[in-house]
Design a protein around this motif. Structure first.
Motif, PDB file in Angstrom:
ATOM      1  N   ALA A  67      -1.366   4.491 -11.045  1.00 17.40           N
ATOM      2  CA  ALA A  67      -1.690   5.992 -10.721  1.00 17.40           C
ATOM      3  C   ALA A  67      -1.124   6.201 -12.259  1.00 17.40           C
ATOM      4  O   ALA A  67      -0.527   6.037 -12.586  1.00 17.40           O
ATOM      5  CB  ALA A  67      -1.146   6.294  -9.615  1.00 17.40           C
ATOM      6  N   GLU A  98     -16.610   3.386 -16.875  1.00 20.58           N
ATOM      7  CA  GLU A  98     -16.452   2.614 -16.757  1.00 20.58           C
ATOM      8  C   GLU A  98     -16.263   1.273 -18.216  1.00 20.58           C
ATOM      9  O   GLU A  98     -17.478   1.522 -18.836  1.00 20.58           O
ATOM     10  CB  GLU A  98     -17.853   1.567 -16.134  1.00 20.58           C
ATOM     11  CG  GLU A  98     -17.433   0.111 -15.771  1.00 20.58           C
ATOM     12  CD  GLU A  98     -18.420   0.128 -14.913  1.00 20.58           C
ATOM     13  OE1 GLU A  98     -19.047   1.279 -14.566  1.00 20.58           O
ATOM     14  OE2 GLU A  98     -18.427  -1.073 -14.441  1.00 20.58           O
ATOM     15  N   THR A 105       1.156   7.398  -5.671  1.00 24.57           N
ATOM     16  CA  THR A 105      -0.267   8.267  -6.423  1.00 24.57           C
ATOM     17  C   THR A 105      -0.751   9.759  -5.461  1.00 24.57           C
ATOM     18  O   THR A 105      -1.754   9.855  -5.498  1.00 24.57           O
ATOM     19  CB  THR A 105      -1.409   7.354  -5.640  1.00 24.57           C
ATOM     20  OG1 THR A 105      -1.381   6.943  -4.346  1.00 24.57           O
ATOM     21  CG2 THR A 105      -2.181   5.876  -6.481  1.00 24.57           C
ATOM     22  N   SER A 112       2.489   1.781  -3.619  1.00 27.01           N
ATOM     23  CA  SER A 112       1.332   2.984  -4.524  1.00 27.01           C
ATOM     24  C   SER A 112       0.922   4.548  -4.039  1.00 27.01           C
ATOM     25  O   SER A 112       0.915   5.170  -4.877  1.00 27.01           O
ATOM     26  CB  SER A 112       0.215   2.067  -4.572  1.00 27.01           C
ATOM     27  OG  SER A 112      -0.332   1.181  -3.270  1.00 27.01           O
ATOM     28  N   THR A 134       1.039  -1.134  -0.177  1.00 28.82           N
ATOM     29  CA  THR A 134       0.243   0.216   0.091  1.00 28.82           C
ATOM     30  C   THR A 134       0.487   1.306   0.128  1.00 28.82           C
ATOM     31  O   THR A 134       0.584   2.016  -0.370  1.00 28.82           O
ATOM     32  CB  THR A 134      -0.885  -0.186   1.297  1.00 28.82           C
ATOM     33  OG1 THR A 134      -0.200  -0.343   1.871  1.00 28.82           O
ATOM     34  CG2 THR A 134      -2.051  -1.597   0.942  1.00 28.82           C
ATOM     35  N   SER A 177      -8.426   2.081 -12.870  1.00 33.00           N
ATOM     36  CA  SER A 177      -9.011   1.292 -11.216  1.00 33.00           C
ATOM     37  C   SER A 177      -9.412   0.017 -11.593  1.00 33.00           C
ATOM     38  O   SER A 177     -10.665   0.001 -12.456  1.00 33.00           O
ATOM     39  CB  SER A 177      -9.602   1.941 -10.850  1.00 33.00           C
ATOM     40  OG  SER A 177     -10.332   1.565  -9.620  1.00 33.00           O
ATOM     41  N   ASN A 180      -7.780  -6.825  -7.986  1.00 31.09           N
ATOM     42  CA  ASN A 180      -8.256  -5.158  -7.784  1.00 31.09           C
ATOM     43  C   ASN A 180      -6.655  -4.337  -7.769  1.00 31.09           C
ATOM     44  O   ASN A 180      -5.466  -5.089  -7.522  1.00 31.09           O
ATOM     45  CB  ASN A 180      -7.767  -5.305  -6.162  1.00 31.09           C
ATOM     46  CG  ASN A 180      -9.500  -5.931  -6.037  1.00 31.09           C
ATOM     47  OD1 ASN A 180     -10.427  -5.178  -6.050  1.00 31.09           O
ATOM     48  ND2 ASN A 180      -9.758  -7.537  -5.428  1.00 31.09           N
ATOM     49  N   ASP A 203      -4.740  -0.964  -9.113  1.00 28.15           N
ATOM     50  CA  ASP A 203      -5.288   1.148  -9.704  1.00 28.15           C
ATOM     51  C   ASP A 203      -3.835   1.536  -9.922  1.00 28.15           C
ATOM     52  O   ASP A 203      -2.443   0.606  -9.187  1.00 28.15           O
ATOM     53  CB  ASP A 203      -5.021   2.005  -8.054  1.00 28.15           C
ATOM     54  CG  ASP A 203      -6.629   1.983  -7.554  1.00 28.15           C
ATOM     55  OD1 ASP A 203      -7.875   1.012  -8.387  1.00 28.15           O
ATOM     56  OD2 ASP A 203      -7.205   2.358  -6.425  1.00 28.15           O
ATOM     57  N   LYS A 205     -11.513  -3.122  -9.663  1.00 29.89           N
ATOM     58  CA  LYS A 205     -12.100  -3.834  -8.546  1.00 29.89           C
ATOM     59  C   LYS A 205     -12.297  -4.673  -8.424  1.00 29.89           C
ATOM     60  O   LYS A 205     -13.631  -5.308  -9.032  1.00 29.89           O
ATOM     61  CB  LYS A 205     -13.165  -2.259  -7.672  1.00 29.89           C
ATOM     62  CG  LYS A 205     -12.513  -1.812  -8.100  1.00 29.89           C
ATOM     63  CD  LYS A 205     -13.376  -0.608  -6.913  1.00 29.89           C
ATOM     64  CE  LYS A 205     -13.197   0.888  -6.965  1.00 29.89           C
ATOM     65  NZ  LYS A 205     -13.711   2.066  -8.260  1.00 29.89           N
ATOM     66  N   GLU A 227      -6.445  10.878  -8.847  1.00 31.26           N
ATOM     67  CA  GLU A 227      -7.567  10.220  -9.375  1.00 31.26           C
ATOM     68  C   GLU A 227      -6.670   8.755 -10.730  1.00 31.26           C
ATOM     69  O   GLU A 227      -5.822   9.283 -11.027  1.00 31.26           O
ATOM     70  CB  GLU A 227      -8.546  10.891 -10.456  1.00 31.26           C
ATOM     71  CG  GLU A 227      -9.107  10.176 -11.016  1.00 31.26           C
ATOM     72  CD  GLU A 227     -10.543  10.359 -10.940  1.00 31.26           C
ATOM     73  OE1 GLU A 227     -11.553   9.215 -11.490  1.00 31.26           O
ATOM     74  OE2 GLU A 227     -10.609  10.086 -10.039  1.00 31.26           O
ATOM     75  N   PRO A 228      -6.031   7.358 -10.113  1.00 28.08           N
ATOM     76  CA  PRO A 228      -5.647   6.993 -10.632  1.00 28.08           C
ATOM     77  C   PRO A 228      -6.547   6.291 -12.214  1.00 28.08           C
ATOM     78  O   PRO A 228      -6.949   6.195 -12.475  1.00 28.08           O
ATOM     79  CB  PRO A 228      -5.965   4.953  -9.462  1.00 28.08           C
ATOM     80  CG  PRO A 228      -7.353   5.215  -9.200  1.00 28.08           C
ATOM     81  CD  PRO A 228      -7.676   6.355  -9.062  1.00 28.08           C
TER      82      PRO A 228
END
Lengths: 259, 365
Positions: free
Chosen positions: A42, A81, A11, A7, A4, A20, A38, A40, A22, A16-17
């Motif tokens: 950047a 999306e 970021t 990343s 974490t 993304s 999952n 993300d 999920k 905003e990545p």
């Protein structure tokens, strides 16, 4: 450093990545190829994905520009999306460039025509502007003198550099590389990696599926290890290579770094 | 210090170059080759020479009727006398200029396609398949621009053969391409329609298609609706040949690697753009021999319209040789008809080979 933190390091500048993903799942018929992904990415981040063959790493990046369809979860690219909606798919494909293992240049068109085709027909640029831009990109990949040749007349390394230039002509915000050097003779791998390293230096957001661990060490902000359709481990490269946590990662690294 | 002494370049042995070398290498290299060469020479002397004798040396070329044909050779007087019938069918002589104009335009448009470098060649090619058919229709059918009507029932001979094949070729390729794409479509309804269409037309003989077009179709049409026999035959031929064409094109589509589709998609090209710009140019190039094969078959199949009473060049010859004013001119008639077909089919074949060479880009799969 945990994953974490790794990343977060990149970021923080950009909230905003760009990409993304999920809880994404994918099946080929009955076969569950991707399980609960999952991820993300950047802006300007360079991610290297590695793993044994059949682990789903190519499938994962092919989902990002919808060459493959996912069945569950969300993939958001550049704020859009990916669903069955063709408008969304076309938008994402305009923003995401892809380089394939087997180059996939169009053999019936010259190098220059390969580069200008999408700018002219998708971005509606004027031929003259598209050709000027294409020549600039050919210079960046160091083969402007091949502009009027056909792909069949070039070496593998040259073809792959043309393929990279072809993607760059669309001004993508993200570049996906699907084993870009796996089909090349050893002496040609370097010329392609050099171009990719340069691209990384310019701040391009890149996701690279590769077995070139040297490249991962120099360029990657994050290395992701996949096995059997899952992300097993992700970390910044020094930690990833020196201090792998998972047994499967250790086994994989010992196998590919044995020589 | 010594100079390096190069060995001098010698001329190759006389026996390997020049005429003698060629003859040796190609005709008499082994005893078996020698036997083959002698056998070939025998065939030439016994068959080809007499045929040439008959067709050229002993042939009668000038005259008005049967009496001019006295010699042993071919009676070309017959062909020359009836040439108008063989070219124009039953069309009135005063309309010949309109047919001739169509022929001349065709030649003017098609010849540049055979030449390597000709300015605006592509535009001429496009005009050939778009504007030219319209102009030809106006000239050949009449009824507009102050041109008198020509009854299509009177069309015949070479003119009819060319019109049928031209329409067949120009229409069957695009229809075939659409059918082939439809058959590979992901949409089940489109795919189903295309599969049925292809399999239906491919499964019946052309003769029965033509019979149905001329005899049965009018039975199903409402009273008063009546469109002409030639048009019905044309539609029949186009439907029939496009089904064949579709399968040839599909063969090409299947040979295109998946990566080409993916690269096109990844660049953001939609379905039609990727087909027209990426997939079809490669697929069609790959199946040029198959496409031209279908064209040649189509050209020769047009002769089947004779069974519904349209006189193509072969039928015109057949009608002319039974004329009691001429005796035993059947051979001349059939040789003439065969020569007409051969010239056109061979031209198509040569054109396709030239096209393949031109489109070669050094890429081998």
């Amino acid at each position: 450093m945990t994953m974490t933190q790794a990343s977060q390091a990149t970021t923080t500048e950009d909230e905003e990545p760009v990409i993304s993903i999920k809880g994404m799942h994918k099946w080929y018929g009955e076969f569950h190829v991707l399980k609960d992904i999952n991820l993300d990415v950047a802006r300007s981040e360079k991610i290297v994905i590695c793993g044994p063959s059949g682990s789903g790493k190519s499938t994962l990046i092919r989902c990002i520009n919808r060459l493959e369809e996912h069945q569950r979860g969300q993939i958001i690219v550049d704020g859009v999306e990916l669903t069955g909606d063709l408008k969304h798919i076309e938008h994402v494909r305009r923003e995401v460039g892809m380089v394939f293992q087997h180059f996939n240049l169009f053999p019936h068109l010259t190098v220059l025509e390969n580069l200008t085709l999408a700018p002219i027909w998708v971005r509606k640029e004027l031929r003259k502007d598209a050709e000027e831009a294409a020549m600039l990109y050919l210079e960046r990949v160091r083969i402007p003198e091949q502009a009027d040749k056909y792909p069949g007349q070039l070496s593998g390394g040259q073809q792959q550099r043309v393929a990279i230039a072809r993607s760059l002509c669309m001004n993508p915000r993200v570049m996906l590389f699907d084993e870009p050097t796996s089909a090349l003779d050893p002496e040609m791998i370097k010329e392609v990696l050099d171009v990719m390293i340069e691209l990384a230096g310019e701040g391009m957001t890149m996701i690279v599926v590769t077995h070139e661990m040297g490249f991962a060490k120099t360029v990657a902000d994050r290395v992701i290890f996949m096995d059997e359709g899952e992300i097993i481990e992700e970390n910044e490269p020094v930690e990833f290579f020196n201090n792998p946590q998972n047994d499967r990662t250790k086994l994989f690294l010992s196998q590919i770094l044995a020589h | 210090m010594t100079d390096v002494v190069h060995k001098p370049d010698l001329a190759p042995p006389v026996t390997t170059v020049g005429v003698i070398g060629w003859v040796r290498k190609n005709l008499f290299a082994t005893p078996f080759d020698t036997v083959l060469t002698l056998f070939g020479a025998y065939l030439v002397i016994t068959f080809v020479l007499p045929a040439l004798n008959w067709a050229i040396i002993d042939a009668s070329w000038s005259g008005k009727d049967q009496s001019a044909c006295t010699g042993e050779g071919a009676c070309w007087v017959f062909i020359i006398e009836r040439i108008n019938f063989f070219v124009y069918g039953f069309i009135d002589e005063k309309f010949y200029w309109r047919v001739n104009l169509v022929f001349i335009m065709f030649a003017a448009l098609i010849v540049p396609q055979f030449l390597a470098k000709f300015p605006k060649k592509a535009w001429l090619g496009w005009f050939l398949v778009t504007g030219y058919p319209v102009i030809s229709y106006i000239l050949l059918v009449g009824g507009s621009f102050g041109l008198a009507d020509i009854d299509t029932g009177k069309w015949g001979g070479i003119m009819l053969t060319l019109v049928l094949s031209f329409v067949g070729i120009v229409a069957a390729l695009p229809v075939g391409v659409l059918l082939a794409l439809g058959r590979r479509s992901k949409m089940p309804v489109i795919r189903g329609i295309c599969v049925c269409f292809i399999e239906l037309w491919r499964g019946v003989p052309l003769i029965s298609v033509l019979f149905m077009a001329s005899v049965m179709l009018p039975l199903f049409l409402p009273e008063g609706v009546n469109f002409n026999k030639l048009l019905r035959a044309m539609i029949g031929i186009v439907m029939f040949q496009s089904a064949y064409m579709a399968e040839v094109v599909r063969g090409g589509l299947q040979a295109i690697p998946k990566g080409q589709y993916e690269a096109a998609e990844a660049l953001g090209l939609n379905y039609w753009k990727s087909m027209v710009l990426i997939i079809l140019p490669q697929a069609l190039k790959m199946v040029i021999p198959g496409i031209v094969n279908t064209f040649i078959a189509l050209f020769k199949d047009t002769t089947l319209v004779l069974i519904i009473g349209l006189l193509d060049v072969l039928a015109a010859v057949q009608a002319a040789i039974v004329d009691p004013a001429w005796k035993s001119v059947a051979t001349e008639g059939y040789v003439f008809a065969a020569a007409v077909f051969w010239v056109f089919c061979f031209s198509m074949s040569r054109y396709s080979q030239a096209l393949e060479r031109k489109l070669y880009t050094g890429h081998k799969r």
